[in-house]
Design a protein around this motif. Structure first.
Motif, PDB file in Angstrom:
ATOM      1  N   LYS A 275       0.815  -1.224   0.000  1.00 56.97           N
ATOM      2  CA  LYS A 275       0.000   0.000   0.000  1.00 56.97           C
ATOM      3  C   LYS A 275       0.847   1.271   0.000  1.00 56.97           C
ATOM      4  O   LYS A 275       0.561   2.225  -0.748  1.00 56.97           O
ATOM      5  CB  LYS A 275      -0.931   0.007   1.210  1.00 56.97           C
ATOM      6  CG  LYS A 275      -1.819   1.245   1.291  1.00 56.97           C
ATOM      7  CD  LYS A 275      -2.706   1.220   2.529  1.00 56.97           C
ATOM      8  CE  LYS A 275      -3.562   2.481   2.611  1.00 56.97           C
ATOM      9  NZ  LYS A 275      -4.387   2.507   3.850  1.00 56.97           N
ATOM     10  N   ALA A 307      -3.995  -5.341  -4.992  1.00 57.89           N
ATOM     11  CA  ALA A 307      -5.295  -5.096  -4.356  1.00 57.89           C
ATOM     12  C   ALA A 307      -5.906  -6.396  -3.861  1.00 57.89           C
ATOM     13  O   ALA A 307      -6.549  -6.434  -2.801  1.00 57.89           O
ATOM     14  CB  ALA A 307      -6.235  -4.397  -5.326  1.00 57.89           C
ATOM     15  N   ASP A 312      -8.296  -5.283  -0.800  1.00 57.19           N
ATOM     16  CA  ASP A 312      -8.695  -3.904  -1.087  1.00 57.19           C
ATOM     17  C   ASP A 312      -9.714  -3.911  -2.220  1.00 57.19           C
ATOM     18  O   ASP A 312      -9.373  -3.778  -3.399  1.00 57.19           O
ATOM     19  CB  ASP A 312      -7.453  -3.088  -1.461  1.00 57.19           C
ATOM     20  CG  ASP A 312      -7.740  -1.617  -1.686  1.00 57.19           C
ATOM     21  OD1 ASP A 312      -8.925  -1.232  -1.749  1.00 57.19           O
ATOM     22  OD2 ASP A 312      -6.774  -0.849  -1.834  1.00 57.19           O
TER      23      ASP A 312
END
Length: 801
Positions: A275, A307, A312
């Protein structure tokens, strides 16, 4: 072990199958809430180090059945790979860029659509599945079983993996980890690359051998970089992240999902690394600012795979949306016959684009999202086109390109055999379409006969795949209709004398003055427009440009206001015979060098098709020789505040003190009146026939204004032809009324209410049963011990046989 035994022995995984069986029973009897209560109780009673059991229970909770524990998980994805030379480098420009579109589906409102829950998810709750960027647990179990059995070619592929220097327990890295890594300029890059490959290789070696030292070493490398590296910089950072995403994310996924020594704190550490350090470097130029073709595809792949690891969903949904809408990098950076934007640049970069899109599509499939089906199975078309031209089957290219360059002809190195012939992407495409969807991929099947199985591609080899995924919602691509009246007029800037526009007999004639629209200091023209709210598009064929100046232009324009120098985009044809694109006041990757560009067109006169499209805050400019083969050559982002309404229409600038009179045909706009009379469509510009088994798959480039197509066939070159199908509404058809060994010749005609076009260029194919490679390993030679000739034994080029 009981009949409901787990994926492997309890000794290897320490999994309590009785508890898992209990979860399965509760799931059937009590529903999600009851299962959740049990799962919470379960996680309290097991050791914090027993991560395999936790992962297994999560999968059961999410209705993903486990082999030997009550079902079979058929989901499939990619996995980490052996060292490979990156194929996507690229001429990264100075500043940032963005994305685009093509009118194919009904208009909708802007914004990122919500992706449907993956099959098996509790309604209203989406859970990302792990491992999910390389292979699923079921895939891993099958691979291990085949390797343990010595089954070929999986065993040979594993042997290559095991033989790699980055797969050895003695691998000690190349001096890293380092706090800073950079590409262009390069700094500590080779050390990072080598360790990312090792993370993948060692993780897989752990799974195949059950020797925990491999996992310990992989974990040490991964966590070392995750706790040391704070910066990934350079103009081309996104390219390495895309090239190696399969390695570092795939390895991390295997450790997280299968190794009992992996801790929750380790997952959190890697998530933070992705991230804070790697994801920003995959998209360093801002929202939707991606380089062309393979560059942007690599960035999206890196973002999508990370992701998934990071659970995410917001980023993952954005990546899916961008992959399906951005016409200079994603699935729409292609035409009906399967050419991708970089296919006329060179075969290596073309393959890099194909591999990135396929890798992402495969990872999304493992999450229950099917983008393989988008645009009439476009990745199948792209894989078949790539395999066809590199098998040296005669194929005429259509003009196509990207925001980097518009290519008029194919001057690439056809017959390219880099990246083991494209084995990773073509193996994934074959599995996705042939095994899962039951379609044929004749040229990929042909090429696979001589593609080496390597330490990466064997991970994607399958003999069956019954997994399922769901296509995402329809895209918000704006539709258009003809316009015969309703345009308003404005003289922008210092344009004088005043211009005028008239419509007659299917054509618009626009007369305008002004000192040009091409440079930032010049914004003077006659503009005829409609004010449109939301997503919108305009299409026109510039029929003629009066030569009031070599720089005089006629084309299409979108503006945020009618004031001079307001943010705007134009795609125009100059009387000199060039296409000129211009974006002022918009964020454009590459800066003014990309925003303002003149390029050659595939026409001997100043006559060509142009288009602009707005989706959300993105405006994309296109050129085309025929009104369907659209190449996205200019992309810009409207900088906030983004107006709901913009002004869309036709533009003429005389670059002189007199009026320039230019003409347009086939003008269509979102919200048009549809009043123009139909005209007979042009013949499809290209037809490709493929030699299937008991079938001939056909693809052709669509014709502007066509409502249907007729397929014509003959057993003789040049005809006579008979109709075998009519009223075909797409741009593909599979002829199954054929006999293997017979050569068939095909042409396509396009129809609408005005009549039927002439015939497309013809193509032929000889269907045949697929050849089976009955041996593995060794080197194939012909009677003169020439391996080069042996490689060409199965191609369809008579010059090489």
């Amino acid at each position: 072990m009981s009949g409901s035994a787990c994926l492997a022995s309890r000794k290897a995984f320490k999994a309590d199958c009785g508890l898992i069986d209990e979860i399965n029973a509760w799931r059937k009897a009590g529903g999600p809430r009851r299962v959740l209560r049990l799962f919470r109780a379960l996680t309290k009673k097991v050791s914090m180090f027993d991560k395999t059991l936790i992962a297994v229970a999560l999968l059961v909770l999410n209705s993903v059945a486990l082999p030997g524990c009550g079902g079979g998980n058929a989901g499939s994805a990619q996995t980490g790979g052996a060292a490979e030379t990156p194929v996507a480098t690229g001429d990264t420009p100075e500043v940032p860029a963005v994305a685009g579109g093509t009118p194919e589906t009904p208009a909708a409102t802007g914004g990122t659509p919500e992706i449907p829950a993956a099959p098996g998810d509790t309604p209203g709750v989406r859970v990302i599945k792990h491992p999910g960027v390389g292979v699923t647990l079921s895939d891993l179990a099958t691979l291990k079983a085949y390797v343990d059995q010595g089954k070929e070619p999986w065993k040979s592929g594993y042997n290559q993996l095991a033989g790699s220097p980055e797969s050895r327990l003695s691998y000690a890295g190349r001096g890293g980890p380092f706090a800073k890594v950079s590409r262009a300029p390069d700094e500590n890059l080779n050390a990072w690359r080598s360790d990312m490959v090792a993370i993948s290789n060692l993780s897989r070696m752990w799974y195949f051998t059950r020797n925990e030292q491999y996992a310990v070493n992989a974990s040490k490398l991964l966590l070392g970089w995750a706790t040391t590296q704070t910066e990934f910089s350079g103009r081309e950072s996104m390219l390495d992240l895309g090239d190696y995403a399969l390695q570092f994310v795939g390895g991390a996924e295997i450790l997280r999902a299968t190794w009992p020594g992996w801790k929750e704190d380790d997952t959190a550490t890697v998530k933070k690394y992705f991230k804070d350090v790697l994801m920003p470097a995959a998209n360093p130029y801002g929202e939707s600012q991606f380089g062309a073709a393979n560059k942007g595809a690599l960035a999206l792949t890196a973002l999508g795979l990370m992701a998934i690891y990071n659970d995410d969903i917001e980023t993952l949904d954005r990546v899916v949306y961008q992959t399906r809408t951005l016409a200079h990098i994603g699935l729409r950076n292609s035409n009906d016959i399967g050419m991708l934007g970089d296919y006329l640049r060179d075969q290596g970069h073309g393959y890099g684009q194909l591999k990135s899109l396929t890798m992402l599509a495969e990872a999304l499939w493992s999450q229950g999202i099917d983008i393989y089906s988008d645009f009439d199975n476009r990745l199948l078309a792209a894989g078949e086109y790539f395999a066809r031209v590199n098998e040296l089957v005669p194929t005429t290219a259509l003009p196509f390109g990207t925001t980097d360059r518009y290519y008029l002809t194919d001057v690439t190195n056809r017959g390219w055999d880099g990246a083991n012939g494209g084995s990773v992407a073509l193996t994934q495409i074959y599995g996705a379409y042939v095994l899962r969807k039951g379609l044929q991929a004749p040229f990929i099947a042909q090429r696979r006969l001589r593609m080496p199985v390597d330490g990466t591609s064997f991970m994607f080899l399958k003999d069956t795949d019954t997994s399922k995924a769901t296509p995402p919602p329809a895209l918000p691509i704006p539709s258009t209709a003809s316009i015969t009246s309703g345009f308003s007029s404005a003289d922008i800037g210092s344009a004088s004398p005043a211009g005028v526009a008239t419509y007659a007999n299917g054509k618009w004639t626009v007369q305008g003055a002004g000192n040009d629209i091409f440079r930032g200091t010049q914004d003077a023209s006659h503009f005829v427009y409609k004010a449109l709210t939301g997503n919108s598009a305009i299409v026109a064929k510039v029929d003629s440009v009066q030569n009031t100046s070599p720089a005089a232009v006629a084309g299409v324009m979108m503006r945020t206001s009618l004031e001079p120098y307001a943010p705007h985009a134009s795609m125009a044809i100059a009387s000199s015979g060039q296409a000129k694109q211009n974006m002022q006041g918009l964020a454009v990757y590459g800066g003014s060098n990309y925003a303002n560009k003149a390029m050659g067109i595939a026409s001997s006169t100043p006559s060509y098709w142009v288009k602009l499209e707005r989706i959300g805050n993105i405006i994309t400019g296109y050129v085309s020789p025929d009104g369907t083969n659209w190449a996205a050559t200019n992309v810009g982002r409207i900088v906030a505040p983004v107006p709901d309404t913009i002004y869309v229409g036709l533009v003429v600038s005389s670059v002189a003190s007199t009026l320039n009179s230019s003409t347009f045909s086939n003008v269509q706009i979102t919200g048009g009146d549809g009043g123009a009379l139909s005209v007979i469509p042009e013949a499809p510009a290209m037809l490709l026939a493929s030699p299937g088994d008991g079938a001939v798959p056909l693809r052709w480039q669509a014709s502007f204004g066509a409502t249907g197509y007729t397929v014509n066939r003959s057993e003789f070159s040049g005809g006579p032809y008979e109709t075998i199908a009519s009223g075909v509404t797409g741009s593909s058809y599979t002829d199954t009324s054929v006999t293997n060994g017979t050569t068939y010749y095909y042409t396509i005609t396009a129809t609408n209410s005005a009549g039927t076009s002439g015939s497309s260029p013809a193509d032929s194919a000889t269907p045949a049963r697929s050849v089976v490679n009955v041996t593995t390993g060794g080197t194939a030679n012909d009677s003169a011990s020439n391996s080069g000739n042996a490689e060409s034994a199965f191609d369809q080029n008579s010059a090489t046989q």
